[in-house]
Scaffold this active site. Sequence first.
Site, PDB file in Angstrom:
ATOM      1  N   ARG A   1       1.351  -0.799   0.000  1.00  0.00           N
ATOM      2  CA  ARG A   1      -0.270  -0.533   0.018  1.00  0.00           C
ATOM      3  C   ARG A   1       1.251   1.436   0.361  1.00  0.00           C
ATOM      4  O   ARG A   1       0.527   2.236  -0.752  1.00  0.00           O
ATOM      5  CB  ARG A   1      -1.411  -0.292   1.528  1.00  0.00           C
ATOM      6  CG  ARG A   1      -1.518   1.219   1.593  1.00  0.00           C
ATOM      7  CD  ARG A   1      -3.216   1.458   2.065  1.00  0.00           C
ATOM      8  NE  ARG A   1      -2.740   0.499   3.550  1.00  0.00           N
ATOM      9  CZ  ARG A   1      -1.841   0.363   4.113  1.00  0.00           C
ATOM     10  NH1 ARG A   1      -1.543   1.816   4.219  1.00  0.00           N
ATOM     11  NH2 ARG A   1      -2.197  -0.411   5.393  1.00  0.00           N
TER      12      ARG A   1
ATOM     13  N   TYR B   1     -15.798  16.427 -16.473  1.00  0.00           N
ATOM     14  CA  TYR B   1     -15.940  15.335 -17.236  1.00  0.00           C
ATOM     15  C   TYR B   1     -17.394  14.460 -15.872  1.00  0.00           C
ATOM     16  O   TYR B   1     -17.240  15.334 -14.543  1.00  0.00           O
ATOM     17  CB  TYR B   1     -15.042  13.716 -16.883  1.00  0.00           C
ATOM     18  CG  TYR B   1     -15.714  12.593 -16.494  1.00  0.00           C
ATOM     19  CD1 TYR B   1     -16.098  11.788 -16.771  1.00  0.00           C
ATOM     20  CD2 TYR B   1     -15.396  11.808 -14.965  1.00  0.00           C
ATOM     21  CE1 TYR B   1     -16.774  10.593 -16.721  1.00  0.00           C
ATOM     22  CE2 TYR B   1     -15.223  10.807 -14.210  1.00  0.00           C
ATOM     23  CZ  TYR B   1     -16.594  10.291 -15.673  1.00  0.00           C
ATOM     24  OH  TYR B   1     -17.088   8.557 -15.312  1.00  0.00           O
TER      25      TYR B   1
ATOM     26  N   ASP C   1      -6.299  18.537 -15.068  1.00  0.00           N
ATOM     27  CA  ASP C   1      -6.489  17.221 -15.728  1.00  0.00           C
ATOM     28  C   ASP C   1      -6.428  17.170 -17.215  1.00  0.00           C
ATOM     29  O   ASP C   1      -6.831  17.862 -18.038  1.00  0.00           O
ATOM     30  CB  ASP C   1      -8.412  16.671 -15.256  1.00  0.00           C
ATOM     31  CG  ASP C   1      -8.252  15.602 -16.249  1.00  0.00           C
ATOM     32  OD1 ASP C   1      -7.589  15.111 -16.529  1.00  0.00           O
ATOM     33  OD2 ASP C   1      -9.465  15.008 -15.266  1.00  0.00           O
TER      34      ASP C   1
ATOM     35  N   LYS D   1      -7.233   5.866 -19.938  1.00  0.00           N
ATOM     36  CA  LYS D   1      -7.013   7.080 -21.076  1.00  0.00           C
ATOM     37  C   LYS D   1      -6.161   6.516 -22.054  1.00  0.00           C
ATOM     38  O   LYS D   1      -5.605   5.789 -21.902  1.00  0.00           O
ATOM     39  CB  LYS D   1      -8.146   8.637 -20.921  1.00  0.00           C
ATOM     40  CG  LYS D   1      -9.178   8.434 -20.293  1.00  0.00           C
ATOM     41  CD  LYS D   1     -10.234   7.192 -20.483  1.00  0.00           C
ATOM     42  CE  LYS D   1     -11.706   7.581 -19.296  1.00  0.00           C
ATOM     43  NZ  LYS D   1     -11.422   7.393 -18.290  1.00  0.00           N
TER      44      LYS D   1
HETATM   45  O1  P1T Z   1     -12.953   7.011 -14.887  1.00  0.00           O
HETATM   46  P1  P1T Z   1     -11.822   7.132 -14.315  1.00  0.00           P
HETATM   47  O2  P1T Z   1     -10.267   6.462 -14.509  1.00  0.00           O
HETATM   48  O3  P1T Z   1     -12.204   6.920 -12.843  1.00  0.00           O
HETATM   49  O4  P1T Z   1     -11.439   8.974 -14.414  1.00  0.00           O
HETATM   50  C1  P1T Z   1     -12.159   9.709 -14.109  1.00  0.00           C
HETATM   51  C2  P1T Z   1     -11.734  10.823 -15.323  1.00  0.00           C
HETATM   52  C3  P1T Z   1     -10.811  11.764 -15.352  1.00  0.00           C
HETATM   53  N1  P1T Z   1     -10.850  13.447 -16.021  1.00  0.00           N
HETATM   54  C4  P1T Z   1     -11.264  13.088 -17.186  1.00  0.00           C
HETATM   55  C5  P1T Z   1     -11.063  14.177 -17.723  1.00  0.00           C
HETATM   56  C6  P1T Z   1     -12.116  12.185 -17.190  1.00  0.00           C
HETATM   57  O5  P1T Z   1     -12.633  11.828 -18.554  1.00  0.00           O
HETATM   58  C7  P1T Z   1     -12.296  10.874 -16.432  1.00  0.00           C
HETATM   59  C8  P1T Z   1     -13.543   9.366 -16.952  1.00  0.00           C
HETATM   60  N2  P1T Z   1     -14.062   9.490 -18.270  1.00  0.00           N
HETATM   61  C9  P1T Z   1     -15.150   9.096 -18.966  1.00  0.00           C
HETATM   62  C10 P1T Z   1     -14.922   7.793 -18.345  1.00  0.00           C
HETATM   63  C11 P1T Z   1     -15.728   8.909 -19.390  1.00  0.00           C
HETATM   64  O6  P1T Z   1     -16.420   8.242 -20.197  1.00  0.00           O
HETATM   65  O7  P1T Z   1     -15.411  10.383 -20.007  1.00  0.00           O
END
Ligand code: P1T
Length: 382
Positions: free
Chosen positions: A46, A98, A170, A195
């Site tokens: 952790r 998002y 971000d 992503k």
């Molecule tokens: O899904 P996660 O790994 O928890 O990430 C969240 C997140 C944070 N910032 C941005 C700009 C994002 O696009 C996302 C997640 N977005 C999607 C799942 C989507 O389809 O837009």
Amino acid sequence: MKIETRCVRAGYEPEEATGAVNVPIYATSTYAYRRFGEHRGWEYSRTANPTRSALERAVAELEGGADAVAFASGLAAIDAVTNLLQPGDRIVASDNLYGGTYRLLETITARHGIATTFVDASTSDLLSAAVTGTTRLILLETPTNPLMQLADIAAAARIAHERGILLVVDNTFLTPVFQRPLELGADLVVHSTTKYLNGHSDSVGGIVVAGTHELGERLHTIQNNVGAIMGPFDAYLVLRGLRTLAVRMAAHEANGRALASMLAHRRDVARVLYPGLPGHPQHDLASRQQGGFGAMISFDLGTLARARAFCDATGIFLLAESLGGVESLVCHPATMTHAAVPPAERERLGIGDGLLRLSVGIEALEDLEADLVQALDAAGKA
Ligand code: P1T
């Protein structure tokens, strides 16, 4: 060294014992002490795991940061950033984010006594006016998801630093290949590694890159206390993804530019939101601030019936949440990624029922174009 070279080499030197050119997956929860009171630099996974640490070094290096901390998801990474604050502190954030980030701030973060003011961050004056005496952090998405609005990162950094507060960007949509916010003055960069960084839609993760060791240490401490770590198998997948990040981003972008221009020429498409188009209101800022325009495109078909018909007709573009994988996806933000945003707020922002978002993959351009054209023709009949 150029970014293409750094993507391939970042974060890892061949291991001493075997010369392995890849980071081993350290599938271990714990580490044996040498003797009482003397560990070998690793105590418990952790706290730190060598595969995760290699990924953290790699992404920190690519973003030009001092340190990085890898989390179980992008939202866990953003939640950790909010844990830098105290009850009573405030956040100023882009009003288009998002949907999951919006929901996190409006529910869990708010419940911890940290309220967020949402503002149109594409205008630096509005951003500046939203910052009050209790604001401790500015959180920007640039470009925003899904409206592709930009914020001027250098201007936002000046606003933040005049007031002694943190700027967090971000960088999920562009990656360090196309945008390096720390070089423009941001204090922290967050990514959903789910992503582009991973790039193959086979793991969920997040990372925060810190501009200073001090911020990095504070985030490691938060992570060790809360526990939302990225596991070693996922860290390995993202490390593997990073090796091809530069070539993937170039391929994504070439397809993105061509398809955005094709869509912009269609009479049946009301508006195309892509910073690479000369008609985008912030095209100049995008050209200045970014090394590329990326491969996220939003466009409006005007009605829910047309949007539905389009999504039902695509073959190569799969209807799915998420983005940034090698495969092309289409998403209907109002019912999918941004369903958590209240309808009136979606309406105000322009996330209407006819809005669609494309994550353009690296397939052959001709195939992608043919798929979009036949789906637009099908939507036209709806
Ligand atoms: O899904 P996660 O790994 O928890 O990430 C969240 C997140 C944070 N910032 C941005 C700009 C994002 O696009 C996302 C997640 N977005 C999607 C799942 C989507 O389809 O837009």
